[in-house]
Motif scaffolding. Sequence first.
Motif, PDB file in Angstrom:
ATOM      1  N   VAL A  73       0.833  -1.180   0.000  1.00 35.71           N
ATOM      2  CA  VAL A  73       0.000   0.000   0.000  1.00 35.71           C
ATOM      3  C   VAL A  73       0.876   1.241   0.000  1.00 35.71           C
ATOM      4  O   VAL A  73       1.952   1.250   0.575  1.00 35.71           O
ATOM      5  N   ALA A  74       0.408   2.282  -0.661  1.00 33.92           N
ATOM      6  CA  ALA A  74       1.152   3.541  -0.677  1.00 33.92           C
ATOM      7  C   ALA A  74       0.165   4.685  -0.714  1.00 33.92           C
ATOM      8  O   ALA A  74      -0.915   4.572  -1.283  1.00 33.92           O
ATOM      9  N   SER A  75       0.519   5.791  -0.105  1.00 34.05           N
ATOM     10  CA  SER A  75      -0.295   6.987  -0.170  1.00 34.05           C
ATOM     11  C   SER A  75       0.633   8.185  -0.307  1.00 34.05           C
ATOM     12  O   SER A  75       1.773   8.152   0.139  1.00 34.05           O
ATOM     13  N   VAL A  76       0.137   9.244  -0.930  1.00 34.21           N
ATOM     14  CA  VAL A  76       0.946  10.429  -1.187  1.00 34.21           C
ATOM     15  C   VAL A  76       0.292  11.623  -0.505  1.00 34.21           C
ATOM     16  O   VAL A  76      -0.904  11.858  -0.649  1.00 34.21           O
ATOM     17  N   TYR A  77       1.094  12.368   0.255  1.00 36.36           N
ATOM     18  CA  TYR A  77       0.610  13.539   0.973  1.00 36.36           C
ATOM     19  C   TYR A  77       1.308  14.783   0.452  1.00 36.36           C
ATOM     20  O   TYR A  77       2.499  14.773   0.184  1.00 36.36           O
ATOM     21  N   ASN A  78       0.552  15.876   0.350  1.00 38.02           N
ATOM     22  CA  ASN A  78       1.083  17.139  -0.142  1.00 38.02           C
ATOM     23  C   ASN A  78       1.815  17.900   0.956  1.00 38.02           C
ATOM     24  O   ASN A  78       1.341  17.974   2.082  1.00 38.02           O
ATOM     25  N   ALA A  79       2.951  18.488   0.585  1.00 36.46           N
ATOM     26  CA  ALA A  79       3.648  19.386   1.510  1.00 36.46           C
ATOM     27  C   ALA A  79       2.848  20.677   1.606  1.00 36.46           C
ATOM     28  O   ALA A  79       2.272  21.133   0.621  1.00 36.46           O
ATOM     29  N   THR A  80       2.780  21.253   2.779  1.00 37.16           N
ATOM     30  CA  THR A  80       2.105  22.532   2.924  1.00 37.16           C
ATOM     31  C   THR A  80       2.985  23.617   2.305  1.00 37.16           C
ATOM     32  O   THR A  80       4.199  23.609   2.506  1.00 37.16           O
ATOM     33  N   PRO A  81       2.418  24.546   1.520  1.00 38.68           N
ATOM     34  CA  PRO A  81       3.247  25.540   0.824  1.00 38.68           C
ATOM     35  C   PRO A  81       4.154  26.333   1.762  1.00 38.68           C
ATOM     36  O   PRO A  81       5.307  26.575   1.444  1.00 38.68           O
ATOM     37  N   ALA A  82       3.657  26.696   2.930  1.00 39.08           N
ATOM     38  CA  ALA A  82       4.462  27.507   3.853  1.00 39.08           C
ATOM     39  C   ALA A  82       5.667  26.729   4.377  1.00 39.08           C
ATOM     40  O   ALA A  82       6.673  27.305   4.746  1.00 39.08           O
ATOM     41  N   PRO A 132      -4.691  16.875   2.976  1.00 39.67           N
ATOM     42  CA  PRO A 132      -3.315  16.530   2.617  1.00 39.67           C
ATOM     43  C   PRO A 132      -3.192  15.311   1.712  1.00 39.67           C
ATOM     44  O   PRO A 132      -2.210  15.181   0.998  1.00 39.67           O
ATOM     45  N   LEU A 133      -4.177  14.389   1.744  1.00 37.91           N
ATOM     46  CA  LEU A 133      -4.055  13.156   0.963  1.00 37.91           C
ATOM     47  C   LEU A 133      -4.252  13.450  -0.507  1.00 37.91           C
ATOM     48  O   LEU A 133      -5.288  13.949  -0.925  1.00 37.91           O
ATOM     49  N   ALA A 135       0.583   0.209  11.949  1.00 37.89           N
ATOM     50  CA  ALA A 135       1.797   0.995  12.072  1.00 37.89           C
ATOM     51  C   ALA A 135       1.411   2.445  11.846  1.00 37.89           C
ATOM     52  O   ALA A 135       0.679   2.759  10.908  1.00 37.89           O
ATOM     53  N   VAL A 136       1.872   3.328  12.723  1.00 39.03           N
ATOM     54  CA  VAL A 136       1.494   4.735  12.676  1.00 39.03           C
ATOM     55  C   VAL A 136       2.754   5.599  12.711  1.00 39.03           C
ATOM     56  O   VAL A 136       3.767   5.201  13.285  1.00 39.03           O
ATOM     57  N   ALA A 137       2.678   6.762  12.071  1.00 39.33           N
ATOM     58  CA  ALA A 137       3.805   7.692  12.065  1.00 39.33           C
ATOM     59  C   ALA A 137       3.301   9.115  12.183  1.00 39.33           C
ATOM     60  O   ALA A 137       2.158   9.424  11.822  1.00 39.33           O
ATOM     61  N   GLU A 138       4.177   9.976  12.674  1.00 34.46           N
ATOM     62  CA  GLU A 138       3.900  11.408  12.774  1.00 34.46           C
ATOM     63  C   GLU A 138       4.877  12.138  11.862  1.00 34.46           C
ATOM     64  O   GLU A 138       6.070  11.852  11.875  1.00 34.46           O
ATOM     65  N   TYR A 139       4.356  13.096  11.078  1.00 31.44           N
ATOM     66  CA  TYR A 139       5.179  13.911  10.190  1.00 31.44           C
ATOM     67  C   TYR A 139       4.835  15.385  10.380  1.00 31.44           C
ATOM     68  O   TYR A 139       3.666  15.743  10.548  1.00 31.44           O
ATOM     69  N   SER A 140       5.838  16.239  10.308  1.00 32.30           N
ATOM     70  CA  SER A 140       5.609  17.684  10.286  1.00 32.30           C
ATOM     71  C   SER A 140       5.851  18.181   8.859  1.00 32.30           C
ATOM     72  O   SER A 140       6.499  17.506   8.058  1.00 32.30           O
ATOM     73  N   GLY A 141       5.300  19.340   8.541  1.00 33.14           N
ATOM     74  CA  GLY A 141       5.512  19.942   7.227  1.00 33.14           C
ATOM     75  C   GLY A 141       4.536  19.488   6.161  1.00 33.14           C
ATOM     76  O   GLY A 141       4.741  19.750   4.980  1.00 33.14           O
ATOM     77  N   VAL A 142       3.439  18.829   6.560  1.00 36.07           N
ATOM     78  CA  VAL A 142       2.432  18.352   5.603  1.00 36.07           C
ATOM     79  C   VAL A 142       1.267  19.337   5.604  1.00 36.07           C
ATOM     80  O   VAL A 142       0.982  19.978   6.624  1.00 36.07           O
ATOM     81  N   ALA A 143       0.584  19.467   4.475  1.00 36.69           N
ATOM     82  CA  ALA A 143      -0.550  20.386   4.360  1.00 36.69           C
ATOM     83  C   ALA A 143      -1.530  20.177   5.513  1.00 36.69           C
ATOM     84  O   ALA A 143      -1.828  19.046   5.892  1.00 36.69           O
TER      85      ALA A 143
END
Length: 197
Positions: free
Chosen positions: A28-37, A154-155, A142-150
């Motif tokens: 499985v794969a998913s793509v998340y957008n970076a927030t412009p700021a 975001p998906l 399995a869970v993860a935390e990311y910063s810098g995502v819209a």
Amino acid sequence: MQSTPRTNLRSKAVVASAVLSVVAASAVASVYNATPARAATGITYVQGAAVSTGTKVVSAPVTLSSPIGSGDLLVGWFSEYNAAGQVTVSDSVNGAWTRGPSALSYGGAGDVALYYLANSKAASGGLTITVGAPAAAYLGGAVAEYSGVALSAPLDQMAVASGVGTAVDSGATAAVAAGDLVFGALITGGTPGGVTP
């Protein structure tokens, strides 16, 4: 679980392959957008955790033990086996998580799905996430935390596939913009013995 920021991915989002014989596998794969700021600094992996029950239960906790940043993305692949219905995911700070649009089911007796929470509230003492099923089942995730995502919507896209063998492939995604996060996982049934991302 492999969770790696990738840039300008234009071909197959190959998520993982199994080293030893796998009874059943799902890539499985998913793509998340970076927030412009935040695009200039990029997406950053903060922390992750996993849960797997060896017995049938109705719910199971998985804990992110470090503080959760305000506005961060919480994302994971979660599964329940041997019960009809969908796996559920929530936490005591943010409530119910959003289920991704693509999932896998196993003959009415199992569910594997992406859940995510955009723009998380801060949690200074970490966060306990509850994975649940409509009836007693084997639970995993399995869970993860990311910063810098819209912070909203975001998906961007998902690719999901299942198969039997020693190599699995989520299938192709459309082109991914530079700086976007490609989040992937390999979920196996049976006892694979070993998995190499």
